[in-house]
Design a protein around this motif. Structure first.
Motif, PDB file in Angstrom:
ATOM      1  N   THR A  58       0.835  -1.207   0.000  1.00 49.24           N
ATOM      2  CA  THR A  58       0.000   0.000   0.000  1.00 49.24           C
ATOM      3  C   THR A  58       0.871   1.259   0.000  1.00 49.24           C
ATOM      4  OG1 THR A  58      -1.685  -1.217   1.224  1.00 49.24           O
ATOM      5  CG2 THR A  58      -1.870   1.174   1.236  1.00 49.24           C
ATOM      6  N   ARG A 108       2.345   4.098  -3.275  1.00 52.85           N
ATOM      7  CA  ARG A 108       2.094   5.548  -3.201  1.00 52.85           C
ATOM      8  C   ARG A 108       3.388   6.326  -3.297  1.00 52.85           C
ATOM      9  NH1 ARG A 108      -2.264   7.596   1.020  1.00 52.85           N
ATOM     10  NH2 ARG A 108      -1.757   9.421  -0.226  1.00 52.85           N
ATOM     11  N   ARG A 146      -2.365   1.549  -6.833  1.00 54.21           N
ATOM     12  CA  ARG A 146      -1.803   2.593  -5.960  1.00 54.21           C
ATOM     13  C   ARG A 146      -2.656   2.851  -4.703  1.00 54.21           C
ATOM     14  NH1 ARG A 146       2.210   5.186  -8.086  1.00 54.21           N
ATOM     15  NH2 ARG A 146       1.389   5.610 -10.160  1.00 54.21           N
ATOM     16  N   GLY A 147      -1.982   2.780  -3.564  1.00 53.68           N
ATOM     17  CA  GLY A 147      -2.665   3.049  -2.293  1.00 53.68           C
ATOM     18  C   GLY A 147      -3.668   1.971  -1.907  1.00 53.68           C
ATOM     19  N   HIS A 148      -3.661   0.868  -2.610  1.00 48.01           N
ATOM     20  CA  HIS A 148      -4.690  -0.159  -2.418  1.00 48.01           C
ATOM     21  C   HIS A 148      -4.054  -1.516  -2.077  1.00 48.01           C
ATOM     22  CE1 HIS A 148      -8.546  -2.146  -4.315  1.00 48.01           C
ATOM     23  NE2 HIS A 148      -8.029  -2.885  -3.340  1.00 48.01           N
TER      24      HIS A 148
END
Ligand code: MRU
Ligand code: ZN
Length: 207
Positions: A100, A104, A166-168
């Motif tokens: 995660t 980013r 992204r970010g997940h």
């Protein structure tokens, strides 16, 4: 592979992945390609406590044949990956801290890894000197649109082992259950190493 065997394997995978801390809350989803189509986790369950009642069975077209509740919200991404990657028979999606955060911190469209012996845990990688490139896609609540992004990318750069969102989190594929777990464990180790390295050596040293 029969549906029941695939379901038993994914229940085991869920327990192990959850113990690792890679599927917090109800994050993550798992699937397998089977003789009659696919099995996929139902939406909204703790993936560390899966049971036979938390799976949806689908036919080759992705239509439900068995199972109560809703299939994972990200089912179309799993089905899209099976379509693109003929050797993929298991897809594991997890939400680790390393995947995660790293997705980013890296602002470009790929995480490039080189210099790590553990790269060889990924099928086809034979040296730490190879560059292992994991594509990063922007997160999107529209899973069909996200799935289209993956297929467009795959046309020029075939997806082999995994993609980062992204970010997940990460989506990892394997030829079978054992390989998918090995790919996931190897990649998570590499993500953690790279995150540590960037903290020490600085983001400017990203490949
Ligand atoms: C805990 S929020 C995570 C979800 O939004 C999603 O990204 C996820 O991985 C799990 O969704 P699910 O529908 O249970 O398969
Ligand atoms: Zn998710």
């Amino acid at each position: 592979m029969h549906n029941n065997t695939a379901i038993s394997q994914l229940i085991e995978a869920g327990k192990w992945i959850s113990q690792k801390g890679w599927v917090p809350a109800t994050g993550g989803n798992f699937s397998a390609r089977t003789a009659t189509g696919y099995v996929v986790t139902a939406s909204g369950f703790d993936k560390g406590q899966l049971g036979t009642h938390t799976f949806i069975e689908l036919d080759h077209q992705g239509n439900r044949t068995k199972g109560a509740g809703n299939p994972s919200a990200e089912t179309q991404l799993h089905l899209g990956m099976y379509k693109l990657i003929p050797h993929a028979n298991v897809v594991l999606h997890t939400h680790s801290v390393a995947a995660t955060v790293l997705s980013r911190v890296i602002k470009s469209h790929a995480l490039n890894l080189s210099g790590y012996e553990m790269q060889k845990s990924l099928s086809g990688v034979t040296s730490h000197l190879d560059t292992l490139s994991i594509p990063i896609f922007e997160n999107d609540q529209d899973i069909d649109r996200l799935s289209l992004l993956l297929s467009d990318h795959h046309l020029h750069t075939p997806i082999e082992h995994a993609v980062l969102i992204r970010g997940h989190g990460v989506y990892v594929v394997g030829r079978n259950y054992k390989q998918a777990l090995r790919h996931l464990e190897g990649l998570e180790f590499l993500f953690s190493c790279e995150l540590e390295r960037l903290k020490i050596e600085g983001i400017g040293t990203q490949l």
